[in-house]
Design a protein around this motif. Structure first.
Motif, short mmCIF file in Angstrom:
data_model
loop_
_atom_site.label_atom_id
_atom_site.label_comp_id
_atom_site.label_asym_id
_atom_site.label_seq_id
_atom_site.Cartn_x
_atom_site.Cartn_y
_atom_site.Cartn_z
N ASP A 564 37.07 43.12 37.77
CA ASP A 564 37.12 43.58 39.07
C ASP A 564 38.33 42.42 39.03
N ALA A 565 38.24 41.07 38.30
CA ALA A 565 39.35 39.94 38.41
C ALA A 565 40.51 40.52 37.47
N VAL A 566 40.72 41.57 36.27
CA VAL A 566 41.58 41.56 35.61
C VAL A 566 42.09 43.18 36.55
N ASN A 567 41.17 43.64 36.94
CA ASN A 567 42.13 44.95 38.07
C ASN A 567 42.90 43.78 39.89
N HIS A 568 42.25 43.01 39.92
CA HIS A 568 43.24 41.88 40.23
C HIS A 568 44.37 41.70 40.49
N LEU A 569 43.83 41.19 39.05
CA LEU A 569 45.14 40.61 38.59
C LEU A 569 46.20 41.58 38.25
N ASN A 570 46.19 42.74 37.58
CA ASN A 570 47.44 43.59 37.37
C ASN A 570 47.46 44.35 38.66
N SER A 571 47.06 43.88 39.51
CA SER A 571 47.42 44.30 41.18
C SER A 571 48.36 43.72 41.29
N LEU A 572 48.42 42.05 41.12
CA LEU A 572 49.23 40.90 40.88
C LEU A 572 50.51 40.78 40.62
N VAL A 573 50.11 41.40 38.76
CA VAL A 573 51.55 41.80 38.49
C VAL A 573 52.60 42.99 38.77
#
Ligand SMILES: Nc1ncnc2c1ncn2[C@@H]1O[C@H](COP(=O)(O)OP(=O)(O)OP(=O)(O)O)[C@@H](O)[C@H]1O
Length: 890
Positions: A564-573
């Motif tokens: 989830d953290a990776v997904n969250h960060l990807n969306s921010l990127v």
């Protein structure tokens, strides 16, 4: 002292009203704007000036709250005011005559300096005027008048401000100088293109007298060097404003300033004792005139609290602009990139290092490094141009920053700066743009280290919470001053002089006068550019804060799985990538708009006598495009602009923005207009626009028309109620339609349902739109035509036998000429130079290409004899009869 016009006397902070004030010649209207609302003012007729700067006729000027000023007239004027004031009254006893006489003598000295050889260092030196006096004696105001009058006559005097307590050029705590090339704007104050600023760091010199003296010397030396290479500035001289401390050390510092700047005119405001002391001391210096001038009764005294508040407002003004029109930029830097220094008050020298008997004392000009810690929080810092620490004292500063956060753990400092990007770079030589601010407190320096460039900043703690013609052309009789020396030219007139010198007249060339009508030519693209900058800035701030809070949330969420953290960060990127794309596009648009401003400046500059006809031709096309755009003939306007290669010189893109809103309003849709109001909310609010209210009323009427009464009531509660305080009457009338309904025959309400309400909204929008971009409300074409028609309009034009050739026989021209007065008629007779016969409608005059005029009879006869050729009997010019143009006698 009373108002000459209608309306209540004085303001006392009451509700805003419009009132007119008639000023008799040589009197002034003294105003203290209200503490919480701006004041609008315009010159209705006559001529008037504010502290030496003439008011433009019929243009509303907006003055910020708390401003204290006077509108003075030499010949009489009528002023209109809109808004509440703390006080306003007229006064006919002013010292203006003696002030203008001083100006006249200074002007003479400037002319003599200009005429003498630049090699003669003494006689090519213009007047160096220093204005001294106690606090609140009107020193800054007199300095301002002398500068504006001089600039109006084409001089470029240097303004030197040594008053560290208030600071007219930049923040208090500094001494500064700047050339004045134009009369000083009554609202904006001293222009800040390139001031020379030295940072002192306290608001009174008693904290470090030595440092103050050193800085005064540095500033004087720098100006002297500039004068050496610039004969024009040298001849224009300087006007030096000083602080109000005139006793003890204050007096010594005044003398020090007079001598350091080699002042040759000392103007003492309202202080007999100071005047005689200075005369006494300076009598051994024969080229110095000491003149006592009367203090104006209008000067407002300010107590310590008011002064402190004024300083605080200036900090805010430096970062946010006079009317919140600037956006400071937030930046982050590493501790390791900067070093902090403090000037003076460093560790005392060891006794052993001192001469026998000398007491250890802190070196007042010593530069001491300081550690960065949370004590820096909420400080105002000044960035210096010094390249090495030991240059800090002798270097001027580039600008100021405000520390908003210190992160000790991450060793980061967050600060607000007035301009974007990193601190000033030596490579480009671009300093941070200086606006205004205030300073008080510590006296330290910040060293900014860069790979290529080392910048130093001095910071000071702001404990004050920063929320974050003359024309009676009287001959001038000048009295010789007791200690005046005639070798420098005409002596300065003392207060005894009662006849005003001719007021300074403008030296602007004729072209500049006509360019005044070109105001919107520059203003519109500039406003458009500013709007884009603001929008881009807002978009970046919004996205950045969303991303930062996204990161903070993710960091705080203890139960977030790695996926989830990776997904969250990807969306921010991807959000940041989107922002990058948008920013690139935004910056491309900004660049294009900046270029457009440049093109227009170049175009204006390109106007000269040689290409005037071509230039005027382009102007005509520009005016026509402007007209078509305003009248919604967009396609034709675009075609003309494209075929004449005028795209950068006309405002098609700006009008496209208006077109969307107008089209929608014509289709009875208010949404785009409301969105436009939201985009420009703060500016519309400032100009007290009612457009949004009117749009909301119309939406409400449409709901009533559709008999959707419940929705209409909910709508009124949400969108109309907030306007109740200011527009109750209109609100009540519209709400009553709920009872009267759409098919009412009652005229008061019937009109609200008529289709022409939409046309009215279109007109309102057009007006607000023009105002926002600084355009004239009337199309330029109408203004130019009216100028011409005003010369032609006579009662005869409205008689039945008015000839068709007369433009005023046409209905469209008659409409345009409606508000114009009749042109002045002289009952003179025109007699033909050749036949000596009368030229009238029977025998009308005709104009040759060289401008000479002869009667039709004479010219026809000449053409007959010479095979259609005409020979001008006065210049010998030969032309064809077909080239003649008929002239009209009105
Ligand atoms: N004729 C006038 N009518 C109304 N207000 C005036 C007039 N002359 C000056 N003022 C106002 O009075 C205030 C004080 O004037 P000014 O700043 O010129 O005094 P000063 O001697 O320079 O003050 P300081 O003590 O800060 O050196 C200013 O706000 C100025 O705008």
């Amino acid at each position: 002292m009373a108002y000459g016009g209608a309306g209540p006397v004085g303001g006392s902070g009451s509700a805003a009203t419009i009132k007119q004030v008639k000023l008799e010649r040589e009197s002034e209207l003294r105003i203290e704007a209200s503490n919480d609302a701006p004041l609008r003012l315009r010159l209705l007729n006559g001529t008037a000036e504010i502290f030496g700067t003439e008011l433009p006729p019929e243009i509303w000027l907006s003055f910020p709250p708390r401003l204290k000023f006077a509108v003075f007239t030499w010949y009489g004027a009528t002023i209109e005011m809109d808004g509440a004031t703390e006080t306003d009254y007229t006064a006919d006893e002013t010292p203006m005559v003696s002030y203008v006489n001083v100006h006249a003598v200074l002007d003479g000295r400037r002319s003599r300096a200009k005429a003498s050889s630049p090699d003669d260092s003494e006689s090519s030196k213009g007047p160096r005027v220093i204005v001294v006096g106690p606090t609140d004696s009107g020193k800054s105001t007199l300095s301002r008048m002398l500068l504006s009058w001089a600039a109006k006559q084409g001089w470029k005097p240097t303004f030197v401000d040594l008053d560290i307590g208030q600071g007219s050029i930049t923040i208090p705590g500094c001494i500064a100088a700047t050339p004045i090339e134009m009369p000083i704007d009554p609202v904006e104050g001293i222009p800040l293109e390139m001031p020379l600023v030295y940072f002192y760091g306290h608001t009174t010199p008693s904290n470090n007298v030595e440092l103050y003296k050193v800085l005064v010397k540095e500033l004087a030396g720098m100006i002297e060097r500039q004068f050496t290479g610039n004969a024009e500035s040298r001849a224009s001289g300087m006007v030096i404003n000083t602080m109000g401390w005139i006793e003890g050390v204050g007096y010594d510092l005044l003398l020090h300033s007079i001598r350091t700047f080699k002042a040759n005119v000392v103007l003492v405001l309202g202080q007999e004792k100071l005047c005689s002391m200075l005369k006494d001391v300076l009598k051994s210096e024969p080229k110095v005139d000491v003149v006592k001038l009367q203090r104006s009764g209008g000067v407002v005294s300010r107590n310590a609290k008011v002064r402190q508040k004024a300083r605080s407002y200036r900090i805010r003004e430096y970062f946010y602009g006079l009317s919140n029109d600037l956006s400071p930029h937030s930046n982050i830097a590493n501790f390791s990139d900067l070093f902090v220094y403090r000037v003076g008050g460093g560790p005392q020298a060891p006794r052993s290092a001192l001469p026998i008997g000398a007491e250890p004392a802190a070196d007042p000009t010593r530069v001491v490094p300081v550690n960065i810690n949370r004590d820096l929080l909420h400080l105002v810092l000044a960035v210096s141009f010094a390249k090495e620490p030991d240059e800090i004292i002798s270097s001027n500063v580039a600008g100021f920053i405000y520390v908003t956060d210190i992160d000790i753990q991450r060793k980061k400092i967050t600060y607000l700066a007035p301009s974007a990007g990193e601190l000033p770079s030596n490579r480009t030589g671009q300093p941070i743009l200086l606006h205004k601010t205030v300073t008080r407190g510590l006296n330290m320096c910040l060293h900014w280290e860069w790979t290529i460039f080392h910048a130093y900043a001095t910071f000071i703690q702001s404990t004050e919470q920063s929320e974050i013609p003359f024309s009676p052309l009287y001959p001038m009789e000048m009295d010789s001053l007791p200690n005046g020396n005639n070798s420098t030219g005409t002596p300065i007139a003392a207060t005894a002089a009662t006849n005003p010198a001719p007021p300074p007249s403008s030296n602007l060339p004729q072209l500049t006068e006509s360019l005044k009508l070109e105001h919107q030519f520059l203003r519109v693209p500039f406003e458009h550019y500013k709007k884009t900058l603001r929008a881009n800035h807002r978009a970046v701030e919004k996205e950045m804060s969303a991303v930062i809070s996204g990161v903070t949330e993710a960091a705080a969420a203890a139960d977030l799985s790695p996926d989830d953290a990776v997904n969250h960060l990807n969306s921010l990127v991807s959000r940041l990538q989107g922002l990058k794309r948008k920013s690139e596009e935004g910056s491309r648009v900004e660049h294009l708009q900046a270029q457009k401003c440049r093109v227009r400046l170049d175009h204006l500059e390109s106007a000269d006598a040689e290409n005037m006809s071509e230039w005027n031709n382009t102007r005509l096309k520009r005016i026509l495009v402007d007209y078509m755009l305003r009248m919604s003939y967009y396609d034709t306007a675009v075609k003309l602009a494209e075929s004449s290669n005028l795209k950068d010189l006309v405002d098609i893109d700006v009008f496209q923005e208006a077109k969307k809103v107008i089209d929608a309003l014509q289709n009875k849709d208010v949404a785009p207009a409301l969105a436009w109001c939201a985009d420009n909310k703060s500016r519309l609010k400032k100009s007290k626009s009612k457009l949004e209210f009117q749009l909301r009323l119309q939406e409400f009427i449409e709901l009533v028309r559709a008999e959707n009464n419940m929705r209409a009531i909910t709508y009124a509660r949400k969108y109309l109620a907030p306007w109740g305080a200011t527009h109750m009457k209109e609100l009540q009338r519209v709400i009553a339609t709920l009872a009267f309904k759409r098919d009412t025959e009652c005229a008061t309400y019937k009109v609200l349902f008529e289709a022409k309400q939409w046309d009215y909204l279109v007109d309102q929008f057009k007006q607000e739109f023009c105002k926002l971009y600084g355009m004239t409300l009337e199309p330029l074409l109408n203004i130019y035509l009216q100028a011409g028609l005003s010369a032609l309009k006579t009662p005869y034009c409205y008689e039945d036998d008015c000839t068709k050739e007369d433009p005023l026989s046409q209905e469209a021209f008659r409409t345009l000429a409606l508000p114009l007065p009749y042109s002045k008629q002289h009952h003179s007779k025109l007699v033909c130079y050749i036949t000596k016969e009368l030229m009238d409608t029977e025998n009308p005059p005709q104009v040759l290409p060289n401008g000479y005029v002869y009667s039709t009879k004479a010219l026809e006869e000449m053409a007959k004899k010479n095979n259609g050729r005409i020979i001008c009997p006065r210049t010998g010019l030969v032309c064809s009869y077909t080239e003649l143009v008929k002239a009209y006698i009105s």
